[in-house]
Motif scaffolding. Structure first.
Motif, short mmCIF file in Angstrom:
data_model
loop_
_atom_site.label_atom_id
_atom_site.label_comp_id
_atom_site.label_asym_id
_atom_site.label_seq_id
_atom_site.Cartn_x
_atom_site.Cartn_y
_atom_site.Cartn_z
N GLY A 89 0.81 -1.21 0.00
CA GLY A 89 0.00 0.00 0.00
C GLY A 89 0.84 1.25 0.00
O GLY A 89 2.06 1.20 -0.23
N LEU A 90 0.18 2.37 0.26
CA LEU A 90 0.84 3.68 0.31
C LEU A 90 1.09 4.04 1.77
O LEU A 90 0.16 3.97 2.59
N VAL A 91 2.30 4.41 2.08
CA VAL A 91 2.65 4.76 3.46
C VAL A 91 3.60 5.95 3.44
O VAL A 91 4.36 6.13 2.49
N GLN A 92 3.53 6.76 4.47
CA GLN A 92 4.42 7.91 4.57
C GLN A 92 5.82 7.48 5.02
O GLN A 92 5.96 6.44 5.68
N PRO A 93 6.82 8.26 4.68
CA PRO A 93 8.18 7.96 5.17
C PRO A 93 8.19 7.83 6.69
O PRO A 93 7.54 8.62 7.39
N GLY A 94 8.90 6.82 7.17
CA GLY A 94 8.93 6.55 8.60
C GLY A 94 7.86 5.58 9.07
O GLY A 94 7.90 5.12 10.22
N GLY A 95 6.92 5.26 8.20
CA GLY A 95 5.84 4.36 8.55
C GLY A 95 6.22 2.90 8.45
O GLY A 95 7.37 2.55 8.17
N LEU A 118 10.12 3.04 6.98
CA LEU A 118 10.15 2.98 5.52
C LEU A 118 10.65 4.28 4.92
O LEU A 118 10.38 5.38 5.44
N LYS A 119 11.39 4.13 3.82
CA LYS A 119 11.97 5.26 3.12
C LYS A 119 11.45 5.30 1.69
O LYS A 119 11.04 4.25 1.15
N PRO A 120 11.48 6.46 1.04
CA PRO A 120 11.02 6.53 -0.36
C PRO A 120 11.74 5.52 -1.26
O PRO A 120 11.13 4.98 -2.18
N GLU A 121 13.00 5.24 -0.98
CA GLU A 121 13.74 4.29 -1.81
C GLU A 121 13.31 2.84 -1.60
O GLU A 121 13.79 1.95 -2.30
N ASP A 122 12.42 2.60 -0.65
CA ASP A 122 11.85 1.26 -0.48
C ASP A 122 10.67 1.03 -1.43
O ASP A 122 10.14 -0.09 -1.49
N THR A 157 4.44 1.69 -1.83
CA THR A 157 4.80 3.06 -2.20
C THR A 157 5.01 3.88 -0.94
O THR A 157 4.13 3.96 -0.10
N VAL A 158 6.20 4.46 -0.82
CA VAL A 158 6.53 5.27 0.34
C VAL A 158 6.64 6.72 -0.14
O VAL A 158 7.58 7.08 -0.87
N SER A 159 5.69 7.53 0.27
CA SER A 159 5.64 8.90 -0.21
C SER A 159 4.84 9.76 0.74
O SER A 159 3.88 9.29 1.37
N SER A 160 5.22 11.02 0.83
CA SER A 160 4.45 11.96 1.64
C SER A 160 3.44 12.70 0.78
O SER A 160 2.68 13.54 1.29
#
Length: 116
Positions: free
Chosen positions: A10-16, A86-90, A113-116
């Motif tokens: 799924g979609l998660v924010q950085p650090g999640g 989690l980081k965007p590069e993940d 997807t790791v994105s703010s």
């Protein structure tokens, strides 16, 4: 036949955090090492984590070590990937994998997807 079905992306924010699951069938799950791979857009598929058949030994890619944890439940024929910090590069499609009868089997993948 061998089937691997991933879920939990799924979609998660950085650090999640996210936990991926892979339900396996068609082979004696407890007799095989299991692994998670990922493939980011424009990049080759890479090994993320590996767990031995009884769960006593694990191996991680350097980029995820200390953030991701692979585990398995042989009673449920399921392997998990707990992903923290989690980081965007993940960001990638994550695949479950087993080497069975000299052939490598893949699931359909689950998008992370790791994105703010």
């Amino acid at each position: 036949q061998v089937q691997l079905v991933e879920s939990g992306g799924g979609l998660v924010q950085p650090g999640g955090s996210l936990r991926l699951s892979c339900a396996a069938s068609g082979f004696t799950f407890s007799m095989y090492d299991m692994s998670w791979y990922r493939q980011a857009p424009g990049k080759e598929r890479e090994l993320v984590a590996l767990i031995s058949k009884r769960g006593g030994s694990t191996t991680y890619a350097h980029s995820v070590k200390d953030r991701f944890t692979i585990s398995r439940d042989n009673a449920k024929n399921t392997v998990y990937l707990q992903m923290n910090v989690l980081k965007p590069e993940d960001t990638a499609v994550y695949y479950c994998n087993v080497l069975y009868a000299a052939r490598r089997y893949w699931g359909q993948g689950t998008q992370v997807t790791v994105s703010s």
